[in-house]
Design an enzyme around this catalytic site. Structure first.
Site, PDB file in Angstrom:
ATOM      1  N   ASP A 171     -32.043 -44.022 -70.040  1.00  0.00           N
ATOM      2  CA  ASP A 171     -33.060 -45.024 -70.386  1.00  0.00           C
ATOM      3  C   ASP A 171     -32.599 -46.459 -70.068  1.00  0.00           C
ATOM      4  OD1 ASP A 171     -35.101 -43.377 -71.287  1.00  0.00           O
ATOM      5  OD2 ASP A 171     -34.494 -43.467 -73.381  1.00  0.00           O
TER       6      ASP A 171
ATOM      7  N   GLU B 186     -34.489 -36.930 -75.705  1.00  0.00           N
ATOM      8  CA  GLU B 186     -35.938 -37.203 -75.744  1.00  0.00           C
ATOM      9  C   GLU B 186     -36.640 -36.422 -74.626  1.00  0.00           C
ATOM     10  OE1 GLU B 186     -37.031 -41.362 -76.105  1.00  0.00           O
ATOM     11  OE2 GLU B 186     -39.003 -40.793 -76.886  1.00  0.00           O
TER      12      GLU B 186
ATOM     13  N   TYR C  19     -39.837 -52.838 -70.908  1.00  0.00           N
ATOM     14  CA  TYR C  19     -39.133 -51.636 -71.367  1.00  0.00           C
ATOM     15  C   TYR C  19     -38.108 -51.994 -72.444  1.00  0.00           C
ATOM     16  CZ  TYR C  19     -37.082 -47.041 -71.191  1.00  0.00           C
ATOM     17  OH  TYR C  19     -36.651 -45.795 -71.545  1.00  0.00           O
TER      18      TYR C  19
ATOM     19  N   HIS D  65     -35.757 -43.895 -65.422  1.00  0.00           N
ATOM     20  CA  HIS D  65     -37.120 -44.409 -65.236  1.00  0.00           C
ATOM     21  C   HIS D  65     -37.076 -45.521 -64.189  1.00  0.00           C
ATOM     22  CE1 HIS D  65     -38.630 -42.336 -68.794  1.00  0.00           C
ATOM     23  NE2 HIS D  65     -37.704 -42.899 -69.541  1.00  0.00           N
TER      24      HIS D  65
ATOM     25  N   HIS E  95     -29.705 -37.452 -72.697  1.00  0.00           N
ATOM     26  CA  HIS E  95     -30.568 -37.902 -73.802  1.00  0.00           C
ATOM     27  C   HIS E  95     -31.580 -36.797 -74.106  1.00  0.00           C
ATOM     28  CE1 HIS E  95     -33.102 -40.397 -76.211  1.00  0.00           C
ATOM     29  NE2 HIS E  95     -33.837 -40.933 -75.264  1.00  0.00           N
TER      30      HIS E  95
ATOM     31  N   HIS F  19     -46.196 -42.929 -75.693  1.00  0.00           N
ATOM     32  CA  HIS F  19     -46.346 -42.995 -77.150  1.00  0.00           C
ATOM     33  C   HIS F  19     -46.689 -44.399 -77.656  1.00  0.00           C
ATOM     34  CE1 HIS F  19     -42.073 -43.978 -77.120  1.00  0.00           C
ATOM     35  NE2 HIS F  19     -41.729 -42.764 -76.792  1.00  0.00           N
TER      36      HIS F  19
ATOM     37  N   HIS G  13     -31.406 -45.336 -77.111  1.00  0.00           N
ATOM     38  CA  HIS G  13     -31.963 -45.766 -78.385  1.00  0.00           C
ATOM     39  C   HIS G  13     -32.037 -44.631 -79.417  1.00  0.00           C
ATOM     40  CE1 HIS G  13     -36.122 -44.109 -77.280  1.00  0.00           C
ATOM     41  NE2 HIS G  13     -35.308 -43.763 -76.314  1.00  0.00           N
TER      42      HIS G  13
ATOM     43  N   ASP H  37     -38.945 -36.696 -72.469  1.00  0.00           N
ATOM     44  CA  ASP H  37     -39.259 -37.121 -71.098  1.00  0.00           C
ATOM     45  C   ASP H  37     -38.087 -36.811 -70.164  1.00  0.00           C
ATOM     46  OD1 ASP H  37     -38.016 -39.080 -72.693  1.00  0.00           O
ATOM     47  OD2 ASP H  37     -38.663 -40.727 -71.429  1.00  0.00           O
TER      48      ASP H  37
HETATM   49 FE1  FEO Z   1     -35.678 -42.251 -74.748  1.00  0.00          FE
HETATM   50 FE2  FEO Z   1     -36.894 -42.102 -71.550  1.00  0.00          FE
HETATM   51  O1  FEO Z   1     -36.494 -41.471 -73.272  1.00  0.00           O
END
Ligand code: FEO
Length: 390
Positions: free
Chosen positions: A164, A80, A192, A223, A78, A24, A145, A82
């Protein structure tokens, strides 16, 4: 498929996204990974999932180890996408699994994304879930976040599943920190942090306090690589990232139409050099805002320039300022500059944006009508050098 073991009965089952180059809007020049982990115990537990297009890969990796229909718990650290994007695909197979998520934000977020048709179990900070021989304890990390964020700790194995936090967008065929170039991992961890976590330094600091109080042998983020050798180094880096301490470095960021603002940028750069300050010049036509943001994280000075374009500024400069305002950099000093033809709205617009991101304005804007002369450029250089030295 390769089976990657963290410990006996604990596996990496995520996906490597080798070719993603934009997350994004954040450029991921080294690709990305979406890490998920499988724990085989009396209760079979999946920690996080992957981005939706990689759901099949996740299920195949799990199938190399166990029949995915046997999964009892999916811990969603989380919401989100991903990390949660493959929840529907996993639930399609593991029909009786329970999704463990934070209350209230995790539950609210997951239901908003995937509906309320699944079994959900909410947890709050300090709650423990027994898997059999092992247990999982949940640590709330709100606004790191998103409001729902939590991390999961397995005390028997001394592993923190950190989602994250401590992540890096870095695709690699190796999955542990001591198998790859750690200098590259740290660069990506800084990028990051700068682009995802910079606004939440206070929360990051609190989270590091908690993490440092845990006996740790492994940090398994969602990640990038798993940390087992460089844990202290990463925690120290994070402590530094979220401090308000800056380095004596100046960034001169600009775009230009006919090179006048560019000449001013170079004169300002010379001024910083003359004052003995390390400096970097960024033409926004050539540099991505997410790379500049990484440098902004620890730079003391942020100087921004644009010519006037139709009573406004160049869109590249507007985009950079908007992006930086969202990231709320801390403790910066700076000023605006730019060339104009018949109306100098440019510098006022830039200064207002710098003020909005709480940059301390150390100088009235430098503005030049049309093309600056050599003499004027020398004056700019001297003025900046004196300002910084003085
Ligand atoms: Fe906040 Fe890797 O997603």
């Amino acid at each position: 498929m390769e089976i990657v073991k963290l410990r006996d009965d604990i596996y990496y089952v995520g996906a490597v996204d080798w070719n993603v180059r934009s997350f994004h809007g954040y450029t991921t020049n080294r690709g990305a990974t979406y890490n998920a982990y499988l724990i085989i115990d009396e209760k079979i537990t999946l920690i996080d999932t992957v981005k939706e297009p990689f759901a099949e890969e996740l299920l195949e990796r799990i199938s190399e180890i166990i029949d995915p229909s046997k999964i009892d718990y999916i811990v969603s650290n989380h919401v989100e996408m991903d990390h949660s994007g493959a929840i529907p695909a996993v639930m399609e197979v593991a029909k009786n699994a329970t999704i463990v998520t934070s209350a209230p934000s995790g539950l609210k977020g997951l239901q908003a994304h995937y509906g309320d048709k699944y079994n959900y179990q909410t947890v709050k900070a300090g709650d423990t879930l027994s898997l059999g021989k092992r247990s999982l304890t949940f640590v709330a990390t709100p606004m790191l976040h998103w409001p729902d964020n939590m991390v999961t700790y397995c005390s028997e194995e001394k592993i923190l599943f950190s989602n994250d936090a401590f992540g890096q967008h870095y695709a690699s065929s190796k999955h542990f920190d001591d198998e790859v170039d750690m200098a590259v991992v740290m660069q990506e961890a800084e990028k990051y942090y700068a682009n995802i976590l910079m606004p939440y330094g206070k929360q990051a600091n609190q989270a590091i306090d908690i993490v440092q109080s845990l006996p740790l042998e492994m940090i398994a983020p969602s990640h990038g690589v798993i940390l087992r050798t460089h844990i202290t180094e990463m925690l120290d880096k994070y402590r530094y990232f979220c401090s308000e301490e800056n380095e004596k470095r100046a960034l001169v960021v600009y775009d230009s139409m006919w090179h006048s603002t560019e000449k001013m940028a170079q004169a300002i750069l010379e001024g910083f050099k003359k004052a003995g300050v390390e400096c970097i010049l960024y033409d926004l036509k050539e540099n991505h805002i997410s790379d500049i943001a990484t440098q902004v994280l620890k730079a003391e000075y942020l100087v921004v320039g644009s010519p006037t374009l139709n009573t406004n500024i160049l869109p590249t400069v507007g985009a950079f300022l908007t992006y930086m305002k969202g990231l709320s950099p801390k403790g910066k000093k700076g000023f605006a500059f730019g060339s104009y033809g018949w109306a100098a709205q440019n510098v006022a617009i830039i200064q207002k944006e710098l003020e909005a991101m709480k940059v301390e304005i150390i100088k009235e804007p430098i503005k030049m009508n049309y093309v600056p002369t050599k003499e004027q450029l020398r004056e700019i250089e001297e003025e900046v050098a004196e300002l910084i030295v003085g």
